[in-house]
Scaffold this active site. Structure first.
Site, PDB file in Angstrom:
ATOM      1  N   VAL A 143       6.412   3.245  -0.757  1.00  0.00           N
ATOM      2  CA  VAL A 143       7.427   2.379  -1.186  1.00  0.00           C
ATOM      3  C   VAL A 143       6.723   1.406  -2.121  1.00  0.00           C
ATOM      4  O   VAL A 143       7.567   0.683  -2.919  1.00  0.00           O
ATOM      5  CB  VAL A 143       8.099   1.524  -0.115  1.00  0.00           C
ATOM      6  N   ASP A 144       5.364   1.046  -1.939  1.00  0.00           N
ATOM      7  CA  ASP A 144       4.653  -0.011  -2.783  1.00  0.00           C
ATOM      8  C   ASP A 144       4.694   0.356  -4.230  1.00  0.00           C
ATOM      9  O   ASP A 144       4.496  -0.465  -4.824  1.00  0.00           O
ATOM     10  CB  ASP A 144       3.280  -0.052  -2.145  1.00  0.00           C
ATOM     11  N   MET A 190       7.652  -5.766   1.571  1.00  0.00           N
ATOM     12  CA  MET A 190       6.440  -4.819   1.602  1.00  0.00           C
ATOM     13  C   MET A 190       5.976  -4.922  -0.013  1.00  0.00           C
ATOM     14  O   MET A 190       6.585  -5.492  -0.777  1.00  0.00           O
ATOM     15  CB  MET A 190       6.675  -3.570   2.169  1.00  0.00           C
TER      16      MET A 190
END
Length: 417
Positions: A143-144, A190
């Site tokens: 997801v980063d 995040m």
């Protein structure tokens, strides 16, 4: 050209679509019976390989694969574990290749982030040095969105869609209330050391007054005085201020605003920057502040998955198998061909171009004041959150697959480490 079994494993923080890639791997592998015998999966990543905790995916029927494709989390179990350099721990590699040989594994596909691609590089190099016939292919996910060399990473689009949606919704909530003292809302997201997810929240702003009003990115040093002045101005203008904070936010000296833990392997679990910012707003400006931590919610929100993201996740799984049977080791990447219409294809990157490297948000995607995004970022990101790929629902809730495949009987003695 190799003939034997394929072994798949998942690694690192899971996403809403990592199982979509798993489904792609399994579906494509079944199309190559002349080259691939059994399609095995390790429980909990590379640790499952070392422990010889393996399952045979033959027990997954087509209906199961369809549900797997729409299920978040890591169905086969994940881990955060790095192999040692072989010169420091030769026994670890002896065990690894003993397990691979015992199960006639000729193809190893590892579904993870940039650290996991280093594991792929290590295994391929060790196999080549031994003369062990093995093709290793890295299947990207995070997801980063911080994997180098690829236009985007499967998992990012869905997390970005969920966060931007959440920010738009909370913005409407903020605008509905009024107080004499002003209000602020802080959301921590995040991204580790890169601001891709925080930047995606900026897509929510469809008007000058809309949330988020300020985005704090790791790529921009946090200036407390400048930030507080912008919050003060925003509250004076709108009565409220919505702030998105990337977990890797740093001060000018490089110090992270907050850090939760550091593992023995040196893995830093970031977190707490949003709380620091929220407390700062309340203490200095006196505004009522609500603080939220998106945490696992942003990476597991399969109920609002991006259709573009699920298509790419499935495609990289299938492409990884095709590369493997062609004897092409490396990391599957994504290459953008055009924005409008959005067109893309998979490609293959060398391990050395990806492993343990980190892709930051480029300057052209960051607004001049450092508190927002540019139109260039919007053009880049919008296609990644496009479309909806809803899971099946039952009794009002998503009908996700809970995988229960029996472990294979171990061939080797139990692993002591």
């Amino acid at each position: 050209m190799l003939t034997g079994n394929l072994l798949y494993a998942q690694s690192g923080g899971v996403t809403a679509v990592i199982n979509t890639s798993a489904a792609g791997v399994i579906a494509e592998a079944r199309l190559h019976p002349e080259r691939i015998g059994r399609v095995l999966a390790a429980r909990n990543g590379i640790l499952g390989v070392l422990r010889e905790t393996l399952v045979d995916t033959a027990g997954l029927h087509d209906a199961d694969l369809r549900r797997l494709r729409a299920t978040p989390g890591g169905a086969f179990g994940s881990c955060r574990f790095d192999l040692d350099p072989e010169e420091r721990n030769p026994a670890q590699y002896e065990r690894l290749f003993a397990v691979l040989a015992a199960h006639d594994v000729r193809y190893f596909l590892y579904n993870g982030g940039n650290g996991s691609m280093e594991t792929c590089r290590q295994i391929q190099a060790a196999a080549d040095a031994r003369g062990y016939p093995l093709t290793v292919v890295g299947v990207p996910k995070t997801v980063d969105n911080d994997i180098v060399g690829t236009d985007c990473c499967p998992g990012y689009g869905s997390a970005a869609k969920y966060l931007a949606t959440s920010v738009r919704e909370v913005g409407l909530d903020l605008a509905a209330m009024t107080t004499d003292g002003g209000r602020a809302f802080v959301l921590e997201v995040m991204g580790r050391n890169a601001g891709w997810l925080a930047a995606a929240c900026g897509l929510a702003a469809d008007a000058e007054h809309a949330a988020p009003h300020l985005i704090l990115l790791p790529e921009v040093a946090f200036d407390e005085a400048r930030f507080l002045e912008r919050v003060r101005e925003t509250v004076a203008r709108h009565g409220h201020c919505a702030v998105v904070v990337a977990e890797g936010l740093r001060r000018a000296d490089g110090q992270i605003l907050a850090m939760q833990d550091r593992s023995q392997k040196g893995y830093v679990q970031l977190g707490g920057a949003g709380e620091v910012v929220a407390e700062l707003i309340h203490r200095v400006l006196g505004h009522k502040v609500h603080y939220a931590l998106a945490d696992y919610l942003q990476r597991s929100a399969r109920h609002l998955a991006s259709k573009a993201d699920t298509a790419q996740a499935f495609a990289v799984g299938k492409a990884a198998v095709r590369r493997a049977v062609a004897g092409e080791a490396g990391v599957v990447g994504m290459k953008r061909l055009s924005d409008l219409p959005y067109r893309w294809r998979t490609n293959l990157l060398p391990f050395e171009a990806v492993a343990n490297l980190e892709r930051k948000l480029p300057p052209e995607f960051i607004s001049a004041d450092g508190f927002g995004i540019t139109e260039a970022f919007r053009r880049w990101c919008r296609p990644l959150i496009s479309g909806e790929d809803l899971p099946a629902f039952r009794d009002g809730l998503p009908d996700y697959l809970r995988l229960q495949l029996p472990l294979l009987t171990p061939v080797l003695p139990a692993h002591g480490g």
